[in-house]
Design a protein around this motif. Structure first.
Motif, PDB file in Angstrom:
ATOM      1  N   ARG A  19       0.851  -1.204   0.000  1.00  0.00           N
ATOM      2  CA  ARG A  19       0.000   0.000   0.000  1.00  0.00           C
ATOM      3  C   ARG A  19       0.879   1.242   0.000  1.00  0.00           C
ATOM      4  NH1 ARG A  19      -3.344   0.268   5.100  1.00  0.00           N
ATOM      5  NH2 ARG A  19      -2.098   2.006   5.769  1.00  0.00           N
ATOM      6  N   ILE A  20       0.381   2.296  -0.651  1.00  0.00           N
ATOM      7  CA  ILE A  20       1.093   3.574  -0.680  1.00  0.00           C
ATOM      8  C   ILE A  20       0.129   4.666  -0.228  1.00  0.00           C
ATOM      9  CG2 ILE A  20       2.355   5.236  -2.099  1.00  0.00           C
ATOM     10  CD1 ILE A  20       2.908   2.911  -4.073  1.00  0.00           C
ATOM     11  N   ASP A  21       0.539   5.436   0.764  1.00  0.00           N
ATOM     12  CA  ASP A  21      -0.242   6.553   1.297  1.00  0.00           C
ATOM     13  C   ASP A  21       0.661   7.776   1.378  1.00  0.00           C
ATOM     14  OD1 ASP A  21      -2.659   5.138   1.797  1.00  0.00           O
ATOM     15  OD2 ASP A  21      -1.859   4.388   3.695  1.00  0.00           O
ATOM     16  N   THR A  22       0.154   8.819   2.022  1.00  0.00           N
ATOM     17  CA  THR A  22       0.972   9.978   2.344  1.00  0.00           C
ATOM     18  C   THR A  22       0.856  10.255   3.834  1.00  0.00           C
ATOM     19  OG1 THR A  22      -0.826  11.522   1.871  1.00  0.00           O
ATOM     20  CG2 THR A  22       0.706  11.053   0.074  1.00  0.00           C
ATOM     21  N   GLU A  23       1.950  10.770   4.394  1.00  0.00           N
ATOM     22  CA  GLU A  23       1.937  11.154   5.803  1.00  0.00           C
ATOM     23  C   GLU A  23       3.031  12.178   6.042  1.00  0.00           C
ATOM     24  OE1 GLU A  23       3.153   9.052   9.885  1.00  0.00           O
ATOM     25  OE2 GLU A  23       1.421   8.117   8.918  1.00  0.00           O
ATOM     26  N   ASP A  24       2.671  13.274   6.662  1.00  0.00           N
ATOM     27  CA  ASP A  24       3.625  14.320   7.037  1.00  0.00           C
ATOM     28  C   ASP A  24       4.501  14.779   5.873  1.00  0.00           C
ATOM     29  OD1 ASP A  24       2.670  14.180   9.657  1.00  0.00           O
ATOM     30  OD2 ASP A  24       4.144  12.665  10.225  1.00  0.00           O
ATOM     31  N   GLY A  25       3.928  14.861   4.677  1.00  0.00           N
ATOM     32  CA  GLY A  25       4.668  15.343   3.519  1.00  0.00           C
ATOM     33  C   GLY A  25       5.532  14.300   2.829  1.00  0.00           C
ATOM     34  N   TYR A  26       5.430  13.051   3.258  1.00  0.00           N
ATOM     35  CA  TYR A  26       6.195  11.963   2.643  1.00  0.00           C
ATOM     36  C   TYR A  26       5.252  10.937   2.036  1.00  0.00           C
ATOM     37  CZ  TYR A  26      10.184  13.668   5.303  1.00  0.00           C
ATOM     38  OH  TYR A  26      11.183  14.446   5.808  1.00  0.00           O
ATOM     39  N   TYR A  27       5.781  10.171   1.094  1.00  0.00           N
ATOM     40  CA  TYR A  27       5.056   9.002   0.620  1.00  0.00           C
ATOM     41  C   TYR A  27       5.317   7.910   1.655  1.00  0.00           C
ATOM     42  CZ  TYR A  27       4.891  11.416  -3.851  1.00  0.00           C
ATOM     43  OH  TYR A  27       4.672  12.339  -4.840  1.00  0.00           O
ATOM     44  N   GLU A  28       4.257   7.298   2.142  1.00  0.00           N
ATOM     45  CA  GLU A  28       4.369   6.246   3.142  1.00  0.00           C
ATOM     46  C   GLU A  28       4.039   4.924   2.448  1.00  0.00           C
ATOM     47  OE1 GLU A  28       2.740   5.451   7.633  1.00  0.00           O
ATOM     48  OE2 GLU A  28       1.397   6.393   6.198  1.00  0.00           O
ATOM     49  N   VAL A  29       4.983   3.999   2.462  1.00  0.00           N
ATOM     50  CA  VAL A  29       4.814   2.744   1.749  1.00  0.00           C
ATOM     51  C   VAL A  29       4.833   1.593   2.742  1.00  0.00           C
ATOM     52  CG1 VAL A  29       5.733   1.227  -0.043  1.00  0.00           C
ATOM     53  CG2 VAL A  29       5.998   3.711  -0.257  1.00  0.00           C
ATOM     54  N   TYR A  30       3.809   0.764   2.665  1.00  0.00           N
ATOM     55  CA  TYR A  30       3.746  -0.451   3.461  1.00  0.00           C
ATOM     56  C   TYR A  30       4.160  -1.591   2.537  1.00  0.00           C
ATOM     57  CZ  TYR A  30       1.065   2.434   6.658  1.00  0.00           C
ATOM     58  OH  TYR A  30       0.674   3.429   7.516  1.00  0.00           O
ATOM     59  N   ALA A  31       5.146  -2.371   2.972  1.00  0.00           N
ATOM     60  CA  ALA A  31       5.682  -3.412   2.102  1.00  0.00           C
ATOM     61  C   ALA A  31       6.174  -4.595   2.936  1.00  0.00           C
ATOM     62  CB  ALA A  31       6.829  -2.843   1.267  1.00  0.00           C
ATOM     63  N   MET A  32       6.577  -5.640   2.225  1.00  0.00           N
ATOM     64  CA  MET A  32       7.192  -6.818   2.831  1.00  0.00           C
ATOM     65  C   MET A  32       8.583  -6.982   2.233  1.00  0.00           C
ATOM     66  SD  MET A  32       4.910  -8.339   4.861  1.00  0.00           S
ATOM     67  CE  MET A  32       5.479 -10.018   5.017  1.00  0.00           C
ATOM     68  N   LYS A  33       9.531  -7.410   3.065  1.00  0.00           N
ATOM     69  CA  LYS A  33      10.867  -7.736   2.570  1.00  0.00           C
ATOM     70  C   LYS A  33      11.444  -8.801   3.491  1.00  0.00           C
ATOM     71  CE  LYS A  33      15.206  -5.997   0.853  1.00  0.00           C
ATOM     72  NZ  LYS A  33      16.002  -4.819   0.541  1.00  0.00           N
ATOM     73  N   ASP A  34      11.897  -9.874   2.904  1.00  0.00           N
ATOM     74  CA  ASP A  34      12.475 -10.990   3.667  1.00  0.00           C
ATOM     75  C   ASP A  34      11.520 -11.498   4.737  1.00  0.00           C
ATOM     76  OD1 ASP A  34      14.825 -10.719   2.155  1.00  0.00           O
ATOM     77  OD2 ASP A  34      15.651  -9.253   3.581  1.00  0.00           O
ATOM     78  N   GLY A  35      10.219 -11.539   4.405  1.00  0.00           N
ATOM     79  CA  GLY A  35       9.212 -12.049   5.325  1.00  0.00           C
ATOM     80  C   GLY A  35       8.822 -11.102   6.447  1.00  0.00           C
ATOM     81  N   LYS A  36       9.315  -9.867   6.421  1.00  0.00           N
ATOM     82  CA  LYS A  36       9.001  -8.898   7.471  1.00  0.00           C
ATOM     83  C   LYS A  36       8.226  -7.722   6.896  1.00  0.00           C
ATOM     84  CE  LYS A  36      13.173  -9.931  10.044  1.00  0.00           C
ATOM     85  NZ  LYS A  36      14.440  -9.424  10.542  1.00  0.00           N
ATOM     86  N   LYS A  37       7.298  -7.215   7.699  1.00  0.00           N
ATOM     87  CA  LYS A  37       6.567  -6.006   7.319  1.00  0.00           C
ATOM     88  C   LYS A  37       7.478  -4.806   7.525  1.00  0.00           C
ATOM     89  CE  LYS A  37       2.056  -7.715   8.737  1.00  0.00           C
ATOM     90  NZ  LYS A  37       0.921  -7.482   9.652  1.00  0.00           N
ATOM     91  N   VAL A  38       7.482  -3.899   6.557  1.00  0.00           N
ATOM     92  CA  VAL A  38       8.255  -2.664   6.683  1.00  0.00           C
ATOM     93  C   VAL A  38       7.386  -1.480   6.299  1.00  0.00           C
ATOM     94  CG1 VAL A  38      10.535  -3.676   6.314  1.00  0.00           C
ATOM     95  CG2 VAL A  38       9.221  -2.910   4.371  1.00  0.00           C
ATOM     96  N   GLU A  39       7.693  -0.368   6.901  1.00  0.00           N
ATOM     97  CA  GLU A  39       7.034   0.891   6.602  1.00  0.00           C
ATOM     98  C   GLU A  39       8.131   1.837   6.146  1.00  0.00           C
ATOM     99  OE1 GLU A  39       4.322   3.860   9.261  1.00  0.00           O
ATOM    100  OE2 GLU A  39       4.313   1.735   9.787  1.00  0.00           O
ATOM    101  N   LEU A  40       8.018   2.339   4.922  1.00  0.00           N
ATOM    102  CA  LEU A  40       9.048   3.200   4.354  1.00  0.00           C
ATOM    103  C   LEU A  40       8.483   4.592   4.119  1.00  0.00           C
ATOM    104  CD1 LEU A  40      10.218   0.697   1.622  1.00  0.00           C
ATOM    105  CD2 LEU A  40      11.309   1.078   3.829  1.00  0.00           C
ATOM    106  N   TYR A  41       9.308   5.598   4.311  1.00  0.00           N
ATOM    107  CA  TYR A  41       8.921   6.976   4.033  1.00  0.00           C
ATOM    108  C   TYR A  41       9.845   7.505   2.954  1.00  0.00           C
ATOM    109  CZ  TYR A  41       6.177   6.581   8.266  1.00  0.00           C
ATOM    110  OH  TYR A  41       5.259   6.179   9.194  1.00  0.00           O
TER     111      TYR A  41
END
Length: 82
Positions: free
Chosen positions: A46-68
């Protein structure tokens, strides 16, 4: 006259706001983010916005990550599920 000035100021203010500051992210930007992060090994959920950044919810190596990501689509902050 005050109405015209107020309308002009409102238009100028809305132009100065970054495109992703609104809730809607255009399809081209979503595609670019998804392709870039997929190439880096992420599975974008999923891709959203938060505090002026693109907020990306993703998986990598079996772990949930949240990227800005900033306007240049660079990862400036990340959180992981571990």
């Amino acid at each position: 006259m005050k109405t015209i000035i107020a309308a002009a100021l409102l238009a100028a203010t809305s132009i100065a706001v970054p495109a992703h500051a609104s809730e809607k992210i255009d399809a081209a930007t979503q595609t670019q983010i998804t392709e870039q992060l997929t190439a880096e090994g992420y599975e974008v959920r999923r891709i959203d916005t938060e505090d002026g950044y693109y907020e990306v919810y993703a998986m990598k190596d079996g772990k949930k990550v949240e990227l800005y990501l900033n306007d240049a689509l660079e990862i400036v902050k990340s959180k992981s599920d571990s």
